[in-house]
Design an enzyme around this catalytic site. Structure first.
Site, short mmCIF file in Angstrom:
data_model
loop_
_atom_site.label_atom_id
_atom_site.label_comp_id
_atom_site.label_asym_id
_atom_site.label_seq_id
_atom_site.Cartn_x
_atom_site.Cartn_y
_atom_site.Cartn_z
N TYR A 1 -10.20 11.35 10.87
CA TYR A 1 -11.13 11.08 11.98
C TYR A 1 -10.39 10.96 13.32
CZ TYR A 1 -10.37 6.04 10.78
OH TYR A 1 -9.84 4.80 10.49
N PRO B 1 -4.06 11.46 5.71
CA PRO B 1 -4.52 11.32 4.33
C PRO B 1 -6.03 11.13 4.26
CG PRO B 1 -2.93 9.58 4.96
CD PRO B 1 -3.43 10.22 6.21
N GLY B 2 -6.62 11.61 3.20
CA GLY B 2 -8.01 11.25 2.86
C GLY B 2 -7.97 9.94 2.11
N SER C 1 -15.67 -7.94 19.67
CA SER C 1 -15.24 -8.56 20.92
C SER C 1 -14.20 -7.63 21.54
CB SER C 1 -14.62 -9.93 20.65
OG SER C 1 -13.40 -9.77 19.94
N ARG D 1 3.51 -4.82 17.60
CA ARG D 1 2.79 -4.92 18.88
C ARG D 1 3.70 -5.41 20.00
NH1 ARG D 1 -2.38 -8.05 16.38
NH2 ARG D 1 -0.73 -9.00 15.16
N GLY E 1 0.79 -1.23 0.00
CA GLY E 1 0.00 0.00 0.00
C GLY E 1 0.82 1.28 0.00
C1 HXC Z 1 -15.40 -8.11 13.73
C2 HXC Z 1 -13.23 -8.97 13.63
C3 HXC Z 1 -13.17 -8.71 12.23
C4 HXC Z 1 -14.33 -8.12 11.61
C5 HXC Z 1 -11.28 -9.59 12.86
N1 HXC Z 1 -12.04 -9.50 13.95
N2 HXC Z 1 -11.95 -9.10 11.78
N3 HXC Z 1 -14.31 -8.67 14.37
N4 HXC Z 1 -15.40 -7.83 12.40
N5 HXC Z 1 -14.35 -7.83 10.32
C6 HXC Z 1 -11.69 -9.94 15.31
C7 HXC Z 1 -11.32 -11.42 15.39
O1 HXC Z 1 -12.45 -12.26 15.46
C8 HXC Z 1 -10.49 -11.43 16.68
O2 HXC Z 1 -11.28 -11.34 17.81
C9 HXC Z 1 -9.75 -10.10 16.61
O3 HXC Z 1 -10.52 -9.25 15.74
C10 HXC Z 1 -8.34 -10.25 16.03
O4 HXC Z 1 -8.45 -10.85 14.75
P1 HXC Z 1 -7.23 -11.67 14.10
O5 HXC Z 1 -7.62 -12.02 12.72
O6 HXC Z 1 -6.80 -12.75 15.03
O7 HXC Z 1 -6.09 -10.53 14.17
P2 HXC Z 1 -4.75 -10.37 13.35
O8 HXC Z 1 -4.37 -11.64 12.65
O9 HXC Z 1 -3.79 -9.73 14.26
O10 HXC Z 1 -5.17 -9.32 12.16
C11 HXC Z 1 -5.42 -7.98 12.44
C12 HXC Z 1 -6.56 -7.42 11.59
C13 HXC Z 1 -6.33 -7.71 10.08
C14 HXC Z 1 -6.63 -5.92 11.87
C15 HXC Z 1 -7.88 -8.05 12.01
O11 HXC Z 1 -7.37 -7.13 9.31
C16 HXC Z 1 -5.00 -7.19 9.60
O12 HXC Z 1 -4.00 -7.91 9.63
N6 HXC Z 1 -4.93 -5.92 9.15
C17 HXC Z 1 -3.68 -5.26 8.73
C18 HXC Z 1 -3.84 -4.38 7.53
C19 HXC Z 1 -4.96 -3.39 7.61
O13 HXC Z 1 -5.91 -3.52 8.42
N7 HXC Z 1 -4.91 -2.42 6.71
C20 HXC Z 1 -5.93 -1.39 6.61
C21 HXC Z 1 -5.44 -0.15 7.18
S1 HXC Z 1 -6.52 1.05 6.58
P3 HXC Z 1 -11.71 -12.66 18.68
O14 HXC Z 1 -12.49 -12.13 19.84
O15 HXC Z 1 -12.52 -13.53 17.77
O16 HXC Z 1 -10.41 -13.31 19.10
C22 HXC Z 1 -6.64 2.33 7.60
C23 HXC Z 1 -7.37 3.46 6.88
C24 HXC Z 1 -7.88 4.52 7.71
O17 HXC Z 1 -6.20 2.34 8.69
C25 HXC Z 1 -8.68 5.63 7.05
C26 HXC Z 1 -9.25 5.45 5.70
C27 HXC Z 1 -9.88 6.66 5.11
P1 NAP Z 2 -2.11 -1.49 4.14
O1 NAP Z 2 -1.45 -1.76 2.83
O2 NAP Z 2 -3.00 -2.55 4.70
O3 NAP Z 2 -0.99 -1.09 5.18
C1 NAP Z 2 -0.94 -1.50 6.49
C2 NAP Z 2 0.42 -2.15 6.73
O4 NAP Z 2 0.60 -2.35 8.13
C3 NAP Z 2 0.59 -3.49 6.05
O5 NAP Z 2 1.79 -3.48 5.31
C4 NAP Z 2 0.69 -4.47 7.20
O6 NAP Z 2 1.58 -5.53 6.87
C5 NAP Z 2 1.24 -3.59 8.31
N1 NAP Z 2 0.92 -4.10 9.64
C6 NAP Z 2 -0.31 -4.40 10.13
N2 NAP Z 2 -0.21 -4.89 11.37
C7 NAP Z 2 1.10 -4.88 11.69
C8 NAP Z 2 1.84 -5.26 12.84
N3 NAP Z 2 1.23 -5.74 13.92
N4 NAP Z 2 3.19 -5.14 12.82
C9 NAP Z 2 3.82 -4.66 11.71
N5 NAP Z 2 3.18 -4.28 10.60
C10 NAP Z 2 1.84 -4.39 10.59
O7 NAP Z 2 -3.02 -0.16 4.07
P2 NAP Z 2 -2.68 1.35 3.61
O8 NAP Z 2 -3.93 1.89 3.04
O9 NAP Z 2 -1.44 1.40 2.81
O10 NAP Z 2 -2.44 2.09 5.01
C11 NAP Z 2 -1.21 2.68 5.35
C12 NAP Z 2 -1.42 3.76 6.39
O11 NAP Z 2 -2.20 4.83 5.85
C13 NAP Z 2 -2.17 3.32 7.65
O12 NAP Z 2 -1.62 3.97 8.78
C14 NAP Z 2 -3.57 3.82 7.42
O13 NAP Z 2 -4.29 4.02 8.62
C15 NAP Z 2 -3.26 5.13 6.72
N6 NAP Z 2 -4.37 5.69 5.96
C16 NAP Z 2 -4.72 5.11 4.78
C17 NAP Z 2 -5.73 5.68 4.04
C18 NAP Z 2 -6.14 5.13 2.71
O14 NAP Z 2 -7.07 5.67 2.10
N7 NAP Z 2 -5.47 4.12 2.18
C19 NAP Z 2 -6.39 6.82 4.53
C20 NAP Z 2 -6.01 7.36 5.75
C21 NAP Z 2 -4.98 6.78 6.46
P3 NAP Z 2 1.46 -7.05 7.40
O15 NAP Z 2 0.02 -7.43 7.28
O16 NAP Z 2 2.40 -7.81 6.52
O17 NAP Z 2 1.93 -7.03 8.83
#
Ligand code: HXC
Ligand code: NAP
Length: 292
Positions: A155, A196-197, A113, A75, A26
């Protein structure tokens, strides 16, 4: 010149060692690519080593730069300390930390949860704290100047339903940015944030707009400029904030969202929907209310 062109062109980040959390996908990967093209050495880190190795190959092929992938779950403080040691072993120093890694998904809060809520707080707030604390302590001990850039969201200050753990965590990161910008300036450590938006990425879009929500909610319609962001625009801003050109910017959060959050905030912005031809009549109605 176009807004999606690279802004710097002359090795403005030459020899800077920059650690990018979430640098394997990303926005983190896009920013890493630009830093490399400007002469930086970039450490990309996330939990998934396979993904990082793929990103390394791609980034090296595109830029010919020095990319060092290190697996780290931010973490865990021990893993972050290990990341720092590996960076020093490899490059002898670190100049900047880009706290970009995040976790997020949409959900009504009452469906979450306790562990689901904690998971987001742990990645976003605790993870950023772990990296900031470990690297900050190191820089202070070594008397080395450094820069920290945190990626937050708009936000963080407006709040938002359906992403409450993320909103709470990003607000914490913003507070940490502003607090440490003052406290650590005496050590030559500068902190800023970018909000970022909408910038399309797989990671964010699949979790925030799953299925046909992408079609149902055209996010570009929420933006006064009527478009989403281009990764290069964000990369340009990030490169500037990590470069020495921004040496006097400290404790700032810069929004790059085409005006999105203000459109939602301004009480009368709904009047955008009033057709131009109605304004003559509306003006007449208002003027007719004049009493003296
Ligand atoms: C409800 C959920 C859920 C869902 C997971 N959980 N997904 N609950 N709805 N959709 C619950 C699980 O059941 C579990 O709780 C707990 O969350 C942890 O889930 P795991 O899958 O075990 O966690 P983990 O493997 O650590 O993965 C973390 C994650 C996953 C956040 C859930 O999506 C991930 O790896 N994300 C990383 C990348 C990411 O999210 N990128 C987007 C960033 S965008 P229980 O109770 O069952 O144990 C961003 C943009 C902001 O930030 C602004 C945009 C404009
Ligand atoms: P993304 O590709 O999902 O980026 C999130 C990254 O965080 C992934 O590379 C993921 O890699 C890493 N990550 C998640 N959990 C981690 C952990 N426990 N330890 C280490 N690394 C971890 O999404 P993105 O859109 O590029 O987002 C990047 C940043 O921009 C985020 O801070 C997001 O909140 C911010 N942001 C994005 C937008 C948008 O429109 N895209 C808007 C506002 C803000 P692994 O899964 O391999 O760990």
């Amino acid at each position: 010149m176009s807004f999606s062109d690279p802004m710097f062109k002359n090795n403005e980040l030459n020899n800077k060692v920059i650690v990018v959390t979430g640098g394997g996908s990303g926005l983190g990967k896009s920013m890493s690519e630009y830093f490399l093209s400007l002469g930086a050495k970039v450490v990309i880190t996330s939990r998934n080593m396979e993904k990082l190795n793929r990103a390394k190959s791609e980034l090296m092929e595109k830029t010919g730069g020095d990319v060092f992938p290190v697996a780290c779950d931010i973490r865990n403080y021990d893993e972050v300390e290990n990341l720092l040691s590996k960076c020093i072993e490899k490059f002898g120093k670190v100049d900047a930390l880009l706290n970009n890694a995040a976790g997020n998904f949409i959900s009504p809060t009452e469906r979450l949860s306790s562990n689901a809520f904690d998971t987001i707080i742990d990645i976003v707030l605790k993870g950023t704290k772990n990296c900031t604390l470990a690297f900050g302590k190191y820089w202070i001990k070594e008397k080395q100047k450094a820069t920290i850039l945190n990626i937050i969201t708009t936000y963080a200050w407006t709040g938002s339903g359906y992403v409450v753990p993320s909103a709470a965590a990003k607000a914490g990161v913003l507070a940490m940015t502003r607090s440490l910008a003052v406290e650590w300036s005496k050590y030559g450590i500068r902190l800023n944030a970018i909000a970022p938006g909408p910038f399309p990425t797989e990671g964010a879009w699949d979790r925030l707009l799953p299925g046909d929500l992408k079609e149902k909610f055209d996010v570009s319609k929420k933006v006064p400029l009527r478009r989403v962001g281009e990764h290069q625009e964000l990369s340009n801003l990030a490169a500037y904030l990590l470069s020495d050109y921004s040496a006097y910017i400290n404790g700032e959060v810069i929004t790059i969202d085409g005006g999105e959050w203000l459109q939602g905030a301004g009480q009368f912005n709904m009047l955008e929907k009033v057709p131009k031809e109605m304004w003559d009549m509306l003006e007449m109605m208002i003027r007719s209310k004049k009493t003296k």
